[in-house]
Design an enzyme around this catalytic site. Structure first.
Site, short mmCIF file in Angstrom:
data_model
loop_
_atom_site.label_atom_id
_atom_site.label_comp_id
_atom_site.label_asym_id
_atom_site.label_seq_id
_atom_site.Cartn_x
_atom_site.Cartn_y
_atom_site.Cartn_z
N GLU A 116 17.34 -14.55 -19.62
CA GLU A 116 16.35 -13.50 -19.91
C GLU A 116 16.85 -12.10 -19.59
O GLU A 116 16.35 -11.13 -20.15
CB GLU A 116 15.03 -13.77 -19.18
CG GLU A 116 15.07 -13.65 -17.67
CD GLU A 116 13.68 -13.82 -17.06
OE1 GLU A 116 12.69 -13.39 -17.67
OE2 GLU A 116 13.58 -14.39 -15.97
N CYS B 188 0.84 -1.20 0.00
CA CYS B 188 0.00 0.00 0.00
C CYS B 188 0.88 1.26 0.00
O CYS B 188 2.04 1.22 0.36
CB CYS B 188 -0.88 0.02 1.24
SG CYS B 188 -1.91 -1.45 1.37
N LYS C 138 6.27 -8.05 -18.78
CA LYS C 138 6.13 -8.54 -17.40
C LYS C 138 5.04 -9.61 -17.32
O LYS C 138 5.15 -10.56 -16.58
CB LYS C 138 5.79 -7.39 -16.46
CG LYS C 138 5.66 -7.79 -14.99
CD LYS C 138 6.91 -8.44 -14.46
CE LYS C 138 6.76 -8.98 -13.07
NZ LYS C 138 7.90 -9.84 -12.67
N ASN D 204 -0.75 0.56 6.20
CA ASN D 204 0.02 -0.32 5.33
C ASN D 204 0.62 -1.40 6.22
O ASN D 204 1.29 -1.10 7.20
CB ASN D 204 1.14 0.45 4.61
CG ASN D 204 1.98 -0.49 3.74
OD1 ASN D 204 1.50 -1.54 3.32
ND2 ASN D 204 3.22 -0.12 3.48
N GLY D 205 0.33 -2.66 5.91
CA GLY D 205 0.88 -3.75 6.71
C GLY D 205 -0.14 -4.87 6.86
O GLY D 205 -1.16 -4.90 6.18
N HIS E 227 26.04 -37.93 -21.42
CA HIS E 227 25.23 -38.46 -22.52
C HIS E 227 25.10 -37.45 -23.66
O HIS E 227 24.16 -37.51 -24.43
CB HIS E 227 23.85 -38.87 -22.00
CG HIS E 227 23.92 -39.93 -20.96
ND1 HIS E 227 24.21 -41.25 -21.24
CD2 HIS E 227 23.82 -39.86 -19.60
CE1 HIS E 227 24.25 -41.95 -20.12
NE2 HIS E 227 24.01 -41.14 -19.11
N LYS F 224 16.75 -17.27 -15.69
CA LYS F 224 17.12 -15.93 -15.19
C LYS F 224 18.31 -15.37 -15.95
O LYS F 224 18.32 -14.22 -16.37
CB LYS F 224 17.45 -16.00 -13.69
CG LYS F 224 16.29 -15.92 -12.78
CD LYS F 224 15.78 -14.51 -12.65
CE LYS F 224 14.30 -14.34 -12.54
NZ LYS F 224 13.44 -15.26 -13.19
N GLU G 11 15.56 -22.75 -13.21
CA GLU G 11 15.23 -21.34 -12.96
C GLU G 11 16.48 -20.49 -13.15
O GLU G 11 16.42 -19.39 -13.69
CB GLU G 11 14.67 -21.18 -11.54
CG GLU G 11 14.43 -19.74 -11.11
CD GLU G 11 13.49 -18.94 -12.02
OE1 GLU G 11 12.80 -19.54 -12.88
OE2 GLU G 11 13.48 -17.70 -11.92
N ARG H 272 3.98 1.44 -6.55
CA ARG H 272 3.96 0.38 -5.53
C ARG H 272 2.91 -0.69 -5.83
O ARG H 272 2.89 -1.74 -5.20
CB ARG H 272 3.71 0.99 -4.14
CG ARG H 272 4.79 1.96 -3.66
CD ARG H 272 4.36 2.72 -2.43
NE ARG H 272 4.24 1.87 -1.27
CZ ARG H 272 5.26 1.60 -0.43
NH1 ARG H 272 6.45 2.11 -0.66
NH2 ARG H 272 5.09 0.82 0.62
N TRP I 190 -3.11 -2.12 -1.76
CA TRP I 190 -2.70 -3.36 -2.43
C TRP I 190 -3.36 -4.46 -1.58
O TRP I 190 -2.89 -4.77 -0.47
CB TRP I 190 -1.17 -3.49 -2.40
CG TRP I 190 -0.64 -4.80 -2.88
CD1 TRP I 190 -0.38 -5.91 -2.12
CD2 TRP I 190 -0.30 -5.18 -4.22
NE1 TRP I 190 0.10 -6.92 -2.90
CE2 TRP I 190 0.15 -6.52 -4.18
CE3 TRP I 190 -0.35 -4.53 -5.42
CZ2 TRP I 190 0.57 -7.21 -5.33
CZ3 TRP I 190 0.08 -5.22 -6.56
CH2 TRP I 190 0.51 -6.52 -6.51
C1 AGP Z 1 10.10 -14.73 -15.02
O1 AGP Z 1 11.37 -14.15 -14.76
C2 AGP Z 1 9.61 -14.40 -16.42
N1 AGP Z 1 9.44 -13.01 -16.49
C3 AGP Z 1 8.42 -15.25 -16.85
O2 AGP Z 1 8.90 -16.56 -17.01
C4 AGP Z 1 7.19 -15.34 -15.91
O3 AGP Z 1 7.50 -16.10 -14.78
C5 AGP Z 1 6.06 -16.04 -16.68
O4 AGP Z 1 5.72 -15.23 -17.77
C6 AGP Z 1 4.82 -16.30 -15.83
O5 AGP Z 1 4.26 -15.07 -15.42
P1 AGP Z 1 3.13 -15.10 -14.28
O6 AGP Z 1 3.78 -15.66 -13.06
O7 AGP Z 1 2.71 -13.67 -14.12
O8 AGP Z 1 2.02 -15.98 -14.76
#
Ligand code: AGP
Length: 604
Positions: A484, A2, A599, A98-99, A500, A481, A477, A27, A74
């Site tokens: 990307e 928030c 995003k 907020n909290g 292999h 990371k 993961e 935020r 939020w």
């Molecule tokens: C994560 O670093 C990426 N930006 C991407 O893989 C993301 O996790 C994926 O698009 C899923 O998004 P969501 O969690 O909002 O569904």
């Protein structure tokens, strides 16, 4: 998280508050509201939607009122509705918060508030308590109230019969304050005040502030007046939103301990997992014979960590599905399958469509979502909201670790409901989960070592993550990371699979990051490391063991805290996130906004 702002001074409060709320929009929020304190009365404006909608709502109010509070919500406790928006009014008292008040349900019962409450929020409970205790002395009422609260809070409070004054107090949740020629201002962070002044102070915890148009009095709970240190910044607005970090991603990496605490604390009652507050019915756990996890990208990787734990501890089969694949197949699920959907944004189209498909097979859907009221949340049978706060960087970090924490809570609840875990085992597990923030805080101390590794690998065209079991899952993961945000091509490999084929790619100085935290296969991974080391790889070894100085094994050793194998994920997660971050930063890239990525993938 928030956003909070309070102003009292020598100019109309409405514009100061609305402009300040606009600066706090980053935020993340779903509702906005404002209360103006005029002689003898409080004018309240609040609704779901954006600050622009709030501005429209109060467009006809041209009062010269110079004292008010504003809030962007939020949602955590209670849905996204007008009545749940802040400020909350109770008799003589109006406040913004907020909290998370962890014991608010207990307070409702103890003080017989149920019939008085109009919202579903924990914040309104605080307003009701203040109103009960207020007999003309605001400081006394605040002291009596905060003694009862457990959890995090940043509160701004006004009393109907005390014109021109705002009172405030915090515990954990952030708040800063300042006095300037226009008056006194208090806010969640600098962005809301930086337009007026670059000087401010951090509100000390458990100190009561009294803001008036001629200054701010700060007193401790014994009534001693204190003078907090005045700080000054040369940030601009965008910098202030990053809290001094160069990129949102680094800020969000460091927010993970609190994000996990805020996510798990409201779901732990008497040392055991408890989803009462989330309205999640134990029946979905009691009846499930199998679990299907569906998500995309990082969210899917979090689901894989959950799979590892559930299969290891509970012996319940878990299939993890890529949402974009799942939705076009004829999935083998039925009414005895619990489908768990993970999504930070709650808007990923493939995940949403996969969710809908799962329901057509009679499967109950429980989603783990970070954005309250998002589409995936609304379409699910049950939702476990994570409380990571808004995640601005495209690369998901804090959302990932809170998703893992949520999966761990669910696994423990399933274990209890199905009597696959004794209460003692569950208590022990939950106690370990509550130490996850500390594991992260300990691991964050390796930032400088990881920065050195990043400089070593930043020019490599390829990098490999190897590991076994949970460490292999973490490697997936890690590779995502690194790819990307630094554009280094990275692959995760089951360490035992290298010979292999992939070992053909290991030549002089090719970076190989080996996760070796799973004790039962440690020696196996070490022998795989020797294989790549012998072919000239630059090896970074991540392990719980004390310093490993054998040059035949690794070039750089990163030691993670010694914890139970399933909890090393919280340490490895931070390492992989920081390695990707520092590699991208070392290459001078836009870490928060990598090329070609959004995003949230809301279109196919
Ligand atoms: C994560 O670093 C990426 N930006 C991407 O893989 C993301 O996790 C994926 O698009 C899923 O998004 P969501 O969690 O909002 O569904």
């Amino acid at each position: 998280m928030c956003g909070i702002i309070g102003f009292t001074g020598n100019m109309p409060a409405k514009d100061v508050i609305l402009n300040g709320l606009e600066r706090l929009e980053y935020r993340g929020y779903d509702s906005a509201g404002m209360a103006l304190l005029e002689d003898g009365g409080i004018t309240l404006f609040k609704r779901t939607g954006k600050v622009a909608d709030l501005r429209t709502l109060c467009a006809n109010d041209n009062s010269p009122c110079t004292c008010g509070i504003g809030h962007t919500r939020w949602a955590t406790h209670g849905g996204v509705t007008d009545v749940n928006a802040h400020p909350h009014l109770a008799g003589n008292v109006v406040l913004i918060h907020n909290g998370i008040i962890e014991n608010y349900r207990q307070l409702i019962v103890e003080y017989g508030l149920a019939d008085k409450l109009v919202s579903e929020t924990d914040s309104e409970v605080v307003a009701q308590l203040l109103n009960i205790f207020y007999d003309g002395d605001p400081i006394a009422a605040i002291k009596k109230t905060i003694k009862l609260l457990s959890g995090a809070f940043a509160l701004c409070i006004m009393f109907k019969d005390i014109p021109g004054k705002i009172f405030a107090i915090r515990n954990v949740s952030p708040m800063i304050a300042t006095s300037c020629e226009q008056g006194s201002i208090i806010a969640s962070d600098l962005t809301a005040v930086i337009a007026f002044t670059k000087e401010y102070f951090v509100v000390p915890e458990y100190h009561i502030l009294t803001l008036s148009d001629d200054g701010i009095v700060v007193e401790d709970l014994k009534g001693n007046v204190t003078k907090p240190e005045i700080l000054s910044v040369n940030w601009d607005i965008t910098d202030a939103q990053k809290g001094g970090y160069p990129f949102f991603m680094l800020k969000e990496i460091f927010e993970q301990p609190d994000a996990i605490r805020n996510t798990i604390a409201p779901r732990i009652e008497n040392g055991l997992p408890d989803f009462t507050e989330d309205g999640i019915n134990d029946d979905i756990f009691a009846h499930c014979k199998r679990i299907c996890v569906v998500a995309c990208g990082t969210a899917m990787h979090a689901g894989m960590v959950g799979k590892n734990l559930i299969e290891e501890k509970l012996r319940i089969p878990v299939q993890v599905e890529i949402a974009s694949e799942f939705r076009y197949k004829n999935p083998i699920i039925d009414e005895n399958t619990l489908t768990i959907v993970l999504s930070q944004s709650g808007e990923t189209i493939d995940t949403l469509e996969a969710l809908k498909l799962a329901k057509t097979f009679g499967s109950k859907v429980l989603s783990i979502v970070n954005v309250k009221g998002s589409t995936i949340a609304r379409e699910s049978d049950y939702v476990l909201y994570t409380h990571a706060g808004p995640e601005i960087a495209v690369a998901s970090t804090k959302a990932y670790t809170v998703q893992v924490a949520a999966m761990y809570l669910i696994a423990c609840r399933i274990g209890l409901v199905k009597a696959l875990m004794t209460e003692g085992e569950a208590r022990q597990f939950i106690s370990k989960l509550q130490s996850a923030p500390n594991i992260i805080e300990e691991t964050l101390k390796h930032a400088d070592t990881i920065k050195r590794v990043a400089n070593q690998i930043k020019l490599s065209p390829d990098a490999f993550y190897i590991g076994r079991g949970l460490d292999y899952v973490m490697g997936l993961e890690a590779a995502l990371k690194l790819k990307e945000i630094s554009y280094v091509h990275a692959e995760a490999y089951a360490a035992g699979e290298l010979k292999h084929g992939t070992i053909a790619l290991i030549t002089e100085n090719v970076p190989v990051i080996a996760f070796a935290t799973q004790e039962k296969v440690y020696e196996k991974v070490v022998s795989n490391i020797r294989e790549v080391k012998a072919r000239g790889a630059y090896v970074v070894l991540v392990t719980m063991d004390e310093a490993v100085n054998d040059p035949n094994i690794c070039d750089q050793h990163i030691r993670v805290p010694r914890v139970s194998s399933e909890f090393t994920a919280f340490a490895t997660a931070v390492i992989l996130q920081m390695l990707a971050y520092y590699t991208s930063e070392a290459k001078g890239l836009d870490v928060d906004k990598p090329r070609n990525l959004a995003k949230s993938v809301t279109v196919e």
